[in-house]
Enzyme design. Structure first.
Site, PDB file in Angstrom:
ATOM      1  N   ALA A 189     -47.674  78.650  14.857  1.00  0.00           N
ATOM      2  CA  ALA A 189     -47.279  78.732  13.442  1.00  0.00           C
ATOM      3  C   ALA A 189     -47.574  80.129  12.912  1.00  0.00           C
ATOM      4  CB  ALA A 189     -48.001  77.669  12.611  1.00  0.00           C
ATOM      5  N   GLY A 190     -47.207  81.131  13.718  1.00  0.00           N
ATOM      6  CA  GLY A 190     -47.297  82.520  13.252  1.00  0.00           C
ATOM      7  C   GLY A 190     -46.012  82.879  12.516  1.00  0.00           C
ATOM      8  N   VAL A 191     -45.800  84.180  12.352  1.00  0.00           N
ATOM      9  CA  VAL A 191     -44.654  84.639  11.560  1.00  0.00           C
ATOM     10  C   VAL A 191     -43.333  84.138  12.154  1.00  0.00           C
ATOM     11  CG1 VAL A 191     -43.444  86.675  10.726  1.00  0.00           C
ATOM     12  CG2 VAL A 191     -45.931  86.695  10.845  1.00  0.00           C
ATOM     13  N   VAL A 245     -51.928  72.859  22.814  1.00  0.00           N
ATOM     14  CA  VAL A 245     -50.962  72.210  23.702  1.00  0.00           C
ATOM     15  C   VAL A 245     -51.534  72.142  25.118  1.00  0.00           C
ATOM     16  CG1 VAL A 245     -48.668  72.420  24.747  1.00  0.00           C
ATOM     17  CG2 VAL A 245     -48.990  72.842  22.292  1.00  0.00           C
ATOM     18  N   GLY A 278     -46.436  84.291  20.369  1.00  0.00           N
ATOM     19  CA  GLY A 278     -46.738  85.720  20.338  1.00  0.00           C
ATOM     20  C   GLY A 278     -45.927  86.484  21.363  1.00  0.00           C
ATOM     21  N   ALA A 327     -41.100  96.279  13.602  1.00  0.00           N
ATOM     22  CA  ALA A 327     -40.035  97.256  13.806  1.00  0.00           C
ATOM     23  C   ALA A 327     -40.323  98.557  13.058  1.00  0.00           C
ATOM     24  CB  ALA A 327     -38.703  96.664  13.342  1.00  0.00           C
ATOM     25  N   HIS A 451     -37.681  95.845 -17.468  1.00  0.00           N
ATOM     26  CA  HIS A 451     -37.757  94.453 -17.890  1.00  0.00           C
ATOM     27  C   HIS A 451     -36.353  93.900 -18.050  1.00  0.00           C
ATOM     28  CE1 HIS A 451     -39.172  90.868 -19.921  1.00  0.00           C
ATOM     29  NE2 HIS A 451     -38.221  91.054 -20.820  1.00  0.00           N
TER      30      HIS A 451
END
Ligand SMILES: Cc1cc2nc3c(=O)[nH]c(=O)nc-3n(C[C@H](O)[C@H](O)[C@H](O)COP(=O)(O)OP(=O)(O)OC[C@H]3O[C@@H](n4cnc5c(N)ncnc54)[C@H](O)[C@@H]3O)c2cc1C
Length: 475
Positions: A189-191, A245, A278, A327, A451
């Site tokens: 559950a990383g990026v 897992v 990863g 990147a 604004h």
């Protein structure tokens, strides 16, 4: 042996191709070699980012978010649609066409800058000779005064989870699904896992995410993570933390996953399983014996702060070297190295690299988290502003999340800015610029923000650090 070039770049991802272009802008004679082959058999420049990462993931995130917003928000705007549906084939066609346009753009940029782009495998030999193997197997040799290694990274695989490329897949395959899996498992559950999980969840998959770590996104500010967790739950992402897992295998037309958490061992049955645990540096067949280029214990090419390797006149940049696998980090390293080679000034400010997670709402940050500042012992102050109080966010029907500014108590220097909310990835650019110039919260406070814009949230959060917010209650 062929003529002596000034620079050879191996790898044309977001680290390598900017290095090649900048070197050419510096009037150097440059060749850039890349072996990327797409699933349709075509060769392309752009590396992971353009072909299988940043760009295709954002294309699908955009399509799936629009669908979700049409379903859930249009009614509030007074927009009435008949039944809403989607067409995965069209989404994928659009994704592929964006990728093709962007990667074709690199070929055009190489041409206009005078970079010789070469499709094929490059292997560094001693003496800055590079052996190039073309897709048809033909071998040629190039030589250059300077060589830049930009070979990137590849997904990490788990020994206990054998991929079959169809039901058990990596992030690349998961961007090319031709149908929505009814039940999708995501390991990690990383990026990348969160972005892929979001895409398929929005399109209807039941998504279960197994994360071995006890905490979600430990590198992010925990106030922001708590807020994010609420949104992930609302979306329906079932994120299981502390879930290790044990094994997974294809069973019939699905996948059976065994995992263990504090409550014992469990079995999860899904239709597809994505492994997103990863990435690791990719240096396979890159270095011949005797080049003098050394790898560290984790397989990264060893470099100093200016990306010089342990071999003279050989540099390395991007995901293949230490630092965040992003990147824009690779791009800046590429530009720095190409400028240093040309005898110009070059530097990367590693303390001010923004991170963005393109979930909804987006999450973005730069600098230190509150947890890191606290641990450093430096006295600090915090300002925050909720998008619920932003007129623009309300008008967009996206009044979720907050902006948070952390600054030093002694000299008011901004130490970190964290945003969860609409367009957070765009908003963070202001904070990056502010921190690049060592701005104080007072600098941001005295900067006029138009604004009504979302950027006012950063302005108000900076004011709130001194309990001087105007549009929110100061705490
Ligand atoms: C699903 C996903 C989403 C992502 N989203 C984002 C995002 O939103 N923002 C972000 O900043 N980052 C994102 N990333 C990470 C980003 O893609 C990488 O950080 C980036 O691509 C690294 O750039 P690079 O040039 O170092 O390596 P790569 O992009 O991996 O490129 C390396 C290139 O070198 C080539 N190569 C390797 N060895 C050789 C050789 N010996 N000879 C010839 N060619 C060779 C490879 O074929 C490849 O084309 C994402 C990654 C994934 C997987």
């Amino acid at each position: 042996m062929s003529e002596l070039l000034d620079v050879i770049v191996i790898g044309a991802g977001p680290a390598g191709y900017p290095a090649a272009i900048r070197a050419a802008q510096n009037k150097l004679k440059v060749a850039c070699i890349d072996e990327w082959k797409n699933t349709d058999g075509s060769y392309a420049f752009g590396g992971t980012c353009l072909n299988a990462g940043c760009i295709p993931s954002k294309a699908l995130l955009e399509s799936s978010e629009l669908y979700q917003r049409a379903k859930e928000e249009f009614a509030a705007h007074g927009i009435k649609l008949g039944s809403i549906g989607f067409d995965v084939a069209q989404m994928q066609k659009r994704r592929a066409s964006i990728v093709k346009t962007m990667t074709g753009g690199i070929t055009a940029l190489f041409k206009s800058n005078g970079v010789t782009g070469i499709q094929g495998h490059g292997r560094l030999l001693p003496g800055n000779e590079v052996r190039v193997t073309a897709p048809d197997g033909t071998e040629t040799s190039l030589r250059a005064k300077e060589v830049i290694l930009a070979s990137g990274s590849t997904p990490v695989r788990l020994g206990v989870v054998p991929h079959d490329g169809k039901l058990i897949v990596d992030s690349w395959n998961a961007l090319e699904f031709d149908a929505v899996p009814r039940r999708l498992g995501v390991i990690g559950a990383g990026v990348i896992g969160l972005e892929l999980g979001s895409v398929w969840r929005r399109l209807g998959s039941e998504v279960t995410m197994l994360e071995a770590m006890p905490d979600l996104l430990p590198m992010a500010d925990q106030t922001i993570v708590k807020e994010a967790q609420r949104h992930f739950k609302k979306l329906g992402l079932d994120i299981k933390l502390g879930a290790k897992v044990l094994r997974a295998a294809v069973k019939g037309s699905g996948v059976e996953v065994a995992y263990a958490d504090g409550a014992g061992e469990h079995t999860l049955e899904v239709d597809k399983l994505v492994v997103a645990v990863g990435r690791r540096p990719f240096t396979q067949d890159l270095l011949a014996e005797g080049t003098g280029v050394e790898l560290d214990a984790r397989g990264f090419i060893e470099v100093d702060e200016h990306c010089r390797t342990t071999a003279a006149h050989v540099w390395a940049i991007g995901d293949a070297v230490r630092g965040p696998m992003l990147a824009h980090k690779g791009k800046e390293e590429g530009i720095m190295v190409a400028d240093l080679i040309a005898g110009r000034y070059g530097e990367v400010n590693y303390k001010v690299i923004p991170s963005v997670i393109y979930t909804a709402p987006e999450i973005a940050w730069v600098g230190q988290t509150e947890e890191q500042v606290k641990a450093s012992g430096r006295p600090y102050k915090v300002g925050a502003f909720p998008f619920a109080a932003s007129g623009r966010a309300r008008a967009m029907e996206m009044a979720q999340g907050m902006a948070k500014v952390i600054a030093a108590k002694d000299d008011d220097e901004v130490l970190g800015v964290h945003v969860i909310g609409p367009m957070a990835g765009e908003l963070i650019a202001e904070a990056v610029l502010a921190m690049e110039y060592s701005a104080s919260t007072e600098d941001i406070q005295r900067t006029i923000h138009a604004h009504p814009t979302l950027s006012e949230a950063i302005h108000e959060a900076a004011l709130s650090a001194d309990k001087r917010a105007i549009d929110a209650i100061n705490r």
